[in-house]
Design an enzyme around this catalytic site. Sequence first.
Site, PDB file in Angstrom:
ATOM      1  N   TYR A   8      -2.673   4.249   5.428  1.00  0.00           N
ATOM      2  CA  TYR A   8      -3.063   3.053   4.974  1.00  0.00           C
ATOM      3  C   TYR A   8      -4.179   3.140   4.224  1.00  0.00           C
ATOM      4  O   TYR A   8      -4.527   2.508   3.165  1.00  0.00           O
ATOM      5  CB  TYR A   8      -3.678   2.097   6.364  1.00  0.00           C
ATOM      6  CG  TYR A   8      -4.364   0.973   6.281  1.00  0.00           C
ATOM      7  CD1 TYR A   8      -3.656  -0.261   5.858  1.00  0.00           C
ATOM      8  CD2 TYR A   8      -5.612   0.943   6.263  1.00  0.00           C
ATOM      9  CE1 TYR A   8      -4.639  -1.503   5.670  1.00  0.00           C
ATOM     10  CE2 TYR A   8      -6.478  -0.147   6.151  1.00  0.00           C
ATOM     11  CZ  TYR A   8      -5.941  -1.358   5.786  1.00  0.00           C
ATOM     12  OH  TYR A   8      -6.827  -2.400   5.700  1.00  0.00           O
ATOM     13  N   SER A  35     -10.077  -2.022   1.267  1.00  0.00           N
ATOM     14  CA  SER A  35     -10.532  -1.590   2.409  1.00  0.00           C
ATOM     15  C   SER A  35     -11.534  -0.528   2.363  1.00  0.00           C
ATOM     16  O   SER A  35     -11.337   0.387   1.398  1.00  0.00           O
ATOM     17  CB  SER A  35      -9.435  -1.312   3.506  1.00  0.00           C
ATOM     18  OG  SER A  35     -10.235  -0.844   4.674  1.00  0.00           O
TER      19      SER A  35
END
Length: 249
Positions: free
Chosen positions: A158, A144
């Site tokens: 995350y 990501s």
Amino acid sequence: MGTGVVVVTGGSRGIGAAVCRLAAADGYDVVVNYTADRAAAERVVAGIAESGGRAVAAGADVSDEAAVERLFELAGERGPLAGVVSNAGITGNTPGRLDEQRVEVVRRVLDVNVTGVFLCARAAVRRMSTRYGGRGGSIVHVSSVAARRGGPGEWVHYAASKAAVEAMTVGLAQEVGGEGIRVNAVSPGLVDTDLHVSAGLPDRLRRLAPLTPMGRAGRPEEIAEGIVWLLGPAASYVTGSVLTISGGR
Ligand code: NAP
């Protein structure tokens, strides 16, 4: 054109489902992994079958070592393993600052996003590496842009898990580069999937899409294009790379 079996973790929805459809259209036999939503995985399989492709749904929590072994055994029963797309990932469902996070949530995110990628990569190397008598193959991790943006105010844990995924990509690529296996990652930006609502931020897409350089969120199919390219022979000299697909974000 792909041949052989490909395992796609988290293949039942979002980016993973788009990868399953595109990989099947490209000729792979696809193992559509899911953990909770069997019906969604079966819908992906049915869609692929209607289009003349081959696929099967397979439940497994990627953070569970024994379940991952069973997943790859099932894949092996269908034919030689050509690759794995480690796409399953979660943000945890408590967006907010780091100092407000519960350790249980952080541990679960690391377990799924990092340990899950490790377990699938290990299982794939043990089957595909020439060191183990395999025929080579391709591993694609889904990272990501949070790995470099840091996810402040939303999910720093995350972001850290995705930075770990990118380190694993670069390191593993060097370990198995001479054993017929390429290892790469795709780093998506803002993508229109269920993830934002699941994370507890229902208006995140609407809020952030206009702020991206291209003024919109990406579609899962636009991320799948890069993943399936990295998976296949067209990317034969690409390894240890992180391909950003983010509309400039
Ligand atoms: P999504 O729509 O929330 O779908 C997640 C998928 O992962 C589902 O198929 C889900 O299956 C599966 N899954 C969740 N936990 C699992 C586990 N423990 N074991 C096996 N499967 C599991 O997510 P997405 O947006 O498509 O995201 C896919 C990947 O892209 C993730 O790694 C995410 O971090 C990354 N990413 C997404 C975005 C974005 O904006 N959407 C941006 C950058 C990166 P069940 O429904 O059965 O649980």
